[in-house]
Motif scaffolding. Structure first.
Motif, PDB file in Angstrom:
ATOM      1  N   GLN A 170       0.834  -1.199   0.000  1.00  0.00           N
ATOM      2  CA  GLN A 170       0.000   0.000   0.000  1.00  0.00           C
ATOM      3  C   GLN A 170       0.871   1.251   0.000  1.00  0.00           C
ATOM      4  O   GLN A 170       0.580   2.223  -0.694  1.00  0.00           O
ATOM      5  CB  GLN A 170      -0.953   0.008   1.208  1.00  0.00           C
ATOM      6  CG  GLN A 170      -1.893   1.198   1.222  1.00  0.00           C
ATOM      7  CD  GLN A 170      -2.790   1.245   0.002  1.00  0.00           C
ATOM      8  OE1 GLN A 170      -3.397   0.253  -0.373  1.00  0.00           O
ATOM      9  NE2 GLN A 170      -2.876   2.399  -0.649  1.00  0.00           N
ATOM     10  N   LEU A 171       1.958   1.220   0.761  1.00  0.00           N
ATOM     11  CA  LEU A 171       2.878   2.362   0.772  1.00  0.00           C
ATOM     12  C   LEU A 171       3.489   2.576  -0.612  1.00  0.00           C
ATOM     13  O   LEU A 171       3.620   3.708  -1.078  1.00  0.00           O
ATOM     14  CB  LEU A 171       3.997   2.143   1.794  1.00  0.00           C
ATOM     15  CG  LEU A 171       3.577   2.165   3.252  1.00  0.00           C
ATOM     16  CD1 LEU A 171       4.750   1.782   4.138  1.00  0.00           C
ATOM     17  CD2 LEU A 171       3.044   3.528   3.632  1.00  0.00           C
ATOM     18  N   ALA A 172       3.868   1.485  -1.258  1.00  0.00           N
ATOM     19  CA  ALA A 172       4.434   1.573  -2.605  1.00  0.00           C
ATOM     20  C   ALA A 172       3.406   2.155  -3.568  1.00  0.00           C
ATOM     21  O   ALA A 172       3.725   3.037  -4.376  1.00  0.00           O
ATOM     22  CB  ALA A 172       4.902   0.202  -3.070  1.00  0.00           C
ATOM     23  N   LYS A 173       2.172   1.694  -3.456  1.00  0.00           N
ATOM     24  CA  LYS A 173       1.096   2.191  -4.315  1.00  0.00           C
ATOM     25  C   LYS A 173       0.895   3.696  -4.112  1.00  0.00           C
ATOM     26  O   LYS A 173       0.784   4.453  -5.080  1.00  0.00           O
ATOM     27  CB  LYS A 173      -0.199   1.436  -4.011  1.00  0.00           C
ATOM     28  CG  LYS A 173      -1.370   1.818  -4.868  1.00  0.00           C
ATOM     29  CD  LYS A 173      -2.597   0.995  -4.501  1.00  0.00           C
ATOM     30  CE  LYS A 173      -3.821   1.468  -5.252  1.00  0.00           C
ATOM     31  NZ  LYS A 173      -5.025   0.764  -4.822  1.00  0.00           N
ATOM     32  N   ASP A 174       0.878   4.135  -2.854  1.00  0.00           N
ATOM     33  CA  ASP A 174       0.718   5.565  -2.550  1.00  0.00           C
ATOM     34  C   ASP A 174       1.887   6.382  -3.101  1.00  0.00           C
ATOM     35  O   ASP A 174       1.693   7.479  -3.637  1.00  0.00           O
ATOM     36  CB  ASP A 174       0.600   5.784  -1.041  1.00  0.00           C
ATOM     37  CG  ASP A 174      -0.679   5.207  -0.455  1.00  0.00           C
ATOM     38  OD1 ASP A 174      -1.615   4.890  -1.220  1.00  0.00           O
ATOM     39  OD2 ASP A 174      -0.737   5.060   0.786  1.00  0.00           O
ATOM     40  N   ALA A 175       3.102   5.846  -2.981  1.00  0.00           N
ATOM     41  CA  ALA A 175       4.282   6.542  -3.504  1.00  0.00           C
ATOM     42  C   ALA A 175       4.203   6.664  -5.021  1.00  0.00           C
ATOM     43  O   ALA A 175       4.500   7.731  -5.583  1.00  0.00           O
ATOM     44  CB  ALA A 175       5.552   5.801  -3.091  1.00  0.00           C
ATOM     45  N   ILE A 176       3.788   5.610  -5.677  1.00  0.00           N
ATOM     46  CA  ILE A 176       3.670   5.618  -7.141  1.00  0.00           C
ATOM     47  C   ILE A 176       2.625   6.643  -7.590  1.00  0.00           C
ATOM     48  O   ILE A 176       2.860   7.412  -8.533  1.00  0.00           O
ATOM     49  CB  ILE A 176       3.346   4.202  -7.662  1.00  0.00           C
ATOM     50  CG1 ILE A 176       4.563   3.284  -7.446  1.00  0.00           C
ATOM     51  CG2 ILE A 176       2.918   4.228  -9.129  1.00  0.00           C
ATOM     52  CD1 ILE A 176       4.269   1.798  -7.575  1.00  0.00           C
ATOM     53  N   ILE A 177       1.506   6.689  -6.904  1.00  0.00           N
ATOM     54  CA  ILE A 177       0.463   7.671  -7.226  1.00  0.00           C
ATOM     55  C   ILE A 177       1.010   9.092  -7.056  1.00  0.00           C
ATOM     56  O   ILE A 177       0.826   9.951  -7.922  1.00  0.00           O
ATOM     57  CB  ILE A 177      -0.800   7.448  -6.356  1.00  0.00           C
ATOM     58  CG1 ILE A 177      -1.501   6.158  -6.777  1.00  0.00           C
ATOM     59  CG2 ILE A 177      -1.744   8.651  -6.429  1.00  0.00           C
ATOM     60  CD1 ILE A 177      -2.593   5.694  -5.813  1.00  0.00           C
TER      61      ILE A 177
END
Length: 177
Positions: free
Chosen positions: A159-166
């Motif tokens: 989820q952290l990776a997803k938020d960073a990518i966004i």
């Protein structure tokens, strides 16, 4: 040979920090675990703080810079988050029990390298104030990861990776305009 020896010392350092805590990690314990003479440590590092800086830079370089020409940047973000999460106990101990080294800034510098590379690859006109945006974004991403590592109830690293990518995607779009 120098790099191999440094890696061996760094792996021993990681193990000893997890087992004994950062405060109780001594050069003697590191080198005993590495099966090397204590004096060898001082050939490569002044103290455990310099070793910590080398360790973090080496891990982030392996994860980010070494993959920059081989993987898509979202994959690099994912494996970086995985690297930090997979070694959570080590990083948590270092974040919580030493204040001499700003680990967050070290990691953020590697993210900033990646982001700057993206900006150049996208042929985005790069203004001086954009450096501030990139730095603050990367520092914010890193801080959220650090917070997640040190909290008692962490989120899934994916989820952290997803938020960073966004966040990076939004910033890239804004820089293009």
């Amino acid at each position: 040979m120098e790099y191999i020896t440094k890696k061996k010392i760094a792996r021993a350092f990681q193990t000893v920090v997890v087992q004994q805590g950062f405060d109780h990690t001594s050069v003697k314990a590191i080198m005993h675990h590495a099966h090397l003479r204590r004096q060898t440590f001082y050939v490569y590092f002044r103290d455990k703080f310099e070793l910590l800086v080398w360790f973090i830079n080496d891990r982030m370089s392996e994860t980010i810079e070494s993959n920059i020409n081989y993987l898509q940047w979202p994959e690099i973000i994912k494996i970086t988050c995985y690297e930090l999460d997979a070694n959570r106990e080590f990083y948590k101990e270092c974040f919580k029990n030493q204040n001499e080294i700003d680990i967050t800034a070290i990691i953020a510098n590697h993210f900033a390298f990646l982001f700057t590379h993206l900006v150049k690859c996208e042929s985005i006109k790069f203004l001086s104030e954009d450096k501030t945006l990139i730095w603050l974004l990367c520092l914010g991403i890193t801080h959220s990861i650090v917070h997640n590592i040190t909290t008692n109830h962490p989120e899934d690293y994916e989820q952290l990776a997803k938020d960073a990518i966004i966040s990076i995607n939004i910033s890239l779009k804004n820089l293009k305009n």
